[in-house]
Design a protein around this motif. Structure first.
Motif, short mmCIF file in Angstrom:
data_model
loop_
_atom_site.label_atom_id
_atom_site.label_comp_id
_atom_site.label_asym_id
_atom_site.label_seq_id
_atom_site.Cartn_x
_atom_site.Cartn_y
_atom_site.Cartn_z
N GLU A 7 0.86 -1.18 0.00
CA GLU A 7 0.00 0.00 0.00
C GLU A 7 0.90 1.23 0.00
O GLU A 7 1.83 1.33 0.82
N ILE A 8 0.65 2.16 -0.91
CA ILE A 8 1.47 3.36 -1.00
C ILE A 8 0.92 4.39 -0.02
O ILE A 8 -0.13 5.01 -0.24
N LYS A 9 1.59 4.52 1.10
CA LYS A 9 1.25 5.49 2.12
C LYS A 9 2.52 5.82 2.89
O LYS A 9 3.54 5.13 2.75
N ARG A 10 2.48 6.87 3.68
CA ARG A 10 3.65 7.30 4.45
C ARG A 10 4.06 6.20 5.41
O ARG A 10 3.23 5.60 6.10
N ILE A 11 5.36 5.94 5.48
CA ILE A 11 5.90 4.95 6.41
C ILE A 11 6.05 5.63 7.77
O ILE A 11 6.75 6.64 7.90
N GLU A 12 5.38 5.11 8.76
CA GLU A 12 5.36 5.76 10.08
C GLU A 12 6.67 5.58 10.84
O GLU A 12 7.12 6.49 11.51
N ASN A 13 7.30 4.42 10.75
CA ASN A 13 8.55 4.17 11.46
C ASN A 13 9.67 4.97 10.79
O ASN A 13 9.97 4.79 9.61
N ALA A 14 10.29 5.86 11.56
CA ALA A 14 11.31 6.78 11.00
C ALA A 14 12.50 6.03 10.41
O ALA A 14 13.00 6.41 9.35
N ASN A 15 12.97 4.99 11.08
CA ASN A 15 14.13 4.25 10.58
C ASN A 15 13.79 3.55 9.25
O ASN A 15 14.58 3.60 8.31
N ARG A 17 11.52 4.45 7.17
CA ARG A 17 11.30 5.49 6.16
C ARG A 17 12.62 5.96 5.57
O ARG A 17 12.75 6.13 4.36
N VAL A 18 13.63 6.15 6.42
CA VAL A 18 14.95 6.60 5.95
C VAL A 18 15.59 5.54 5.05
O VAL A 18 16.14 5.84 3.99
N VAL A 19 15.50 4.28 5.46
CA VAL A 19 16.08 3.18 4.67
C VAL A 19 15.37 3.06 3.32
O VAL A 19 16.02 2.94 2.28
N THR A 20 14.04 3.13 3.34
CA THR A 20 13.28 3.03 2.10
C THR A 20 13.60 4.19 1.18
O THR A 20 13.78 4.01 -0.03
N PHE A 21 13.68 5.40 1.74
CA PHE A 21 14.03 6.57 0.93
C PHE A 21 15.38 6.39 0.26
O PHE A 21 15.54 6.63 -0.93
N SER A 22 16.36 5.95 1.03
CA SER A 22 17.71 5.77 0.51
C SER A 22 17.74 4.74 -0.62
O SER A 22 18.33 4.99 -1.68
#
Length: 87
Positions: A7-15, A17-22
């Protein structure tokens, strides 16, 4: 066997989210490089992270300034309009 759909939605877990972004940012840069080589396309990519860091890629045959000038000329959009200041 393929991967399941996410599901395409904001990842709540900050860690996470950073890994996915990278990983996804690196994937975008890789694809930009590939399309430049395979299709002889002129590609520019600018990505801003939520922490303000910037990643950019521009094909080797053209510098980013020239690429932005060409975009402005062909799109008719003024990128450097004084009323659109960055805070």
């Amino acid at each position: 066997m393929g991967r399941g759909k996410i599901e395409i939605k904001r990842i709540e877990n900050a860690n996470n989210r950073v890994v996915t972004f990278s990983k996804r940012r690196n994937g975008l840069v890789k694809k930009a490089k590939e399309i430049t080589v395979l299709c002889d396309a002129k590609v520019a990519l600018i990505v801003f992270a939520s922490n303000g860091k910037m990643t950019d890629y521009c094909c080797p045959s053209m510098d980013l300034g020239a690429m932005l000038d060409q975009y402005q000329k062909l799109s008719g959009k003024k990128l450097w309009d004084a009323k659109h200041e960055i805070p």
